[in-house]
Motif scaffolding. Structure first.
Motif, short mmCIF file in Angstrom:
data_model
loop_
_atom_site.label_atom_id
_atom_site.label_comp_id
_atom_site.label_asym_id
_atom_site.label_seq_id
_atom_site.Cartn_x
_atom_site.Cartn_y
_atom_site.Cartn_z
N ASP A 1 7.67 3.19 -9.91
CA ASP A 1 8.75 2.80 -8.63
C ASP A 1 10.02 1.49 -9.28
OD1 ASP A 1 9.31 6.01 -7.90
OD2 ASP A 1 8.30 5.45 -6.18
N THR A 2 9.50 0.77 -8.16
CA THR A 2 9.75 -0.50 -8.50
C THR A 2 9.82 -1.33 -10.35
OG1 THR A 2 8.35 -1.09 -6.95
CG2 THR A 2 9.11 -3.34 -7.95
N ILE A 3 8.95 -0.83 -10.60
CA ILE A 3 9.18 -1.16 -12.39
C ILE A 3 10.09 -0.48 -13.11
CG2 ILE A 3 8.00 -0.79 -14.81
CD1 ILE A 3 5.46 -1.54 -13.50
N ALA A 4 10.56 0.94 -12.84
CA ALA A 4 11.22 1.22 -13.04
C ALA A 4 13.16 1.36 -12.40
CB ALA A 4 11.81 2.78 -13.13
N ASN A 5 12.86 0.66 -11.55
CA ASN A 5 14.03 0.30 -10.86
C ASN A 5 14.52 -1.13 -11.66
OD1 ASN A 5 14.48 2.01 -9.15
ND2 ASN A 5 13.85 1.17 -7.84
N ALA A 6 14.01 -1.91 -12.25
CA ALA A 6 13.49 -3.98 -12.43
C ALA A 6 14.41 -3.17 -13.98
CB ALA A 6 12.16 -4.17 -12.54
N ILE A 7 13.73 -2.37 -14.52
CA ILE A 7 14.13 -1.91 -16.20
C ILE A 7 15.57 -1.35 -16.11
CG2 ILE A 7 13.66 -0.52 -17.88
CD1 ILE A 7 10.57 -0.72 -17.56
N SER A 8 15.60 -0.57 -15.19
CA SER A 8 16.76 0.21 -15.26
C SER A 8 18.35 -0.76 -14.41
CB SER A 8 17.24 1.09 -14.18
OG SER A 8 16.21 2.60 -14.38
N VAL B 1 0.73 4.18 -10.92
CA VAL B 1 1.35 4.87 -10.71
C VAL B 1 0.93 5.66 -9.56
CG1 VAL B 1 1.65 7.59 -10.78
CG2 VAL B 1 1.60 6.50 -12.59
N GLY B 2 -0.65 5.19 -8.95
CA GLY B 2 -0.62 5.21 -7.46
C GLY B 2 -0.59 3.88 -6.50
N THR B 3 -0.32 2.98 -6.67
CA THR B 3 -0.09 1.69 -5.90
C THR B 3 1.51 2.11 -6.00
OG1 THR B 3 0.17 0.48 -7.43
CG2 THR B 3 -1.78 0.21 -6.19
N GLY B 4 2.10 3.23 -6.66
CA GLY B 4 3.93 2.84 -6.56
C GLY B 4 4.90 2.05 -7.21
N LEU B 5 3.58 1.41 -7.83
CA LEU B 5 4.64 0.15 -8.21
C LEU B 5 5.22 0.91 -9.52
CD1 LEU B 5 1.80 -2.51 -9.72
CD2 LEU B 5 4.19 -3.10 -8.37
#
Length: 71
Positions: A53-60, A47-51
């Motif tokens: 959002d990237t993980i959530a977008n990849a899963i979506s 969460v602290g590094t901003g990953l």
């Protein structure tokens, strides 16, 4: 008289056995606690590094690809 001594030895042995098992249970609790702490640290780093959002977008995106191919 020997029966009493034998009974006493059996009871003492069972008490020692239970004491050993109780110590193992306490150790297990600390092992689970350590695992939970590590998981919390990993989630905090993600969460602290901003990953996150990237993980959530990849899963979506992956879910959308699977659902669009299934129809």
């Amino acid at each position: 008289m020997q029966n009493l001594m034998l009974l006493k030895e059996i009871v003492e042995q069972r008490l020692r056995s239970r004491a050993r098992r109780a110590g193992d249970e306490g150790q297990t609790v600390f092992e689970y606690l350590g695992i939970i702490v590590i998981i919390v640290l990993i989630i905090g780093a993600i969460v602290g590094t901003g990953l996150a959002d990237t993980i959530a977008n990849a899963i979506s995106t992956a879910v959308e690809n699977i659902t669009s191919q299934g129809g």
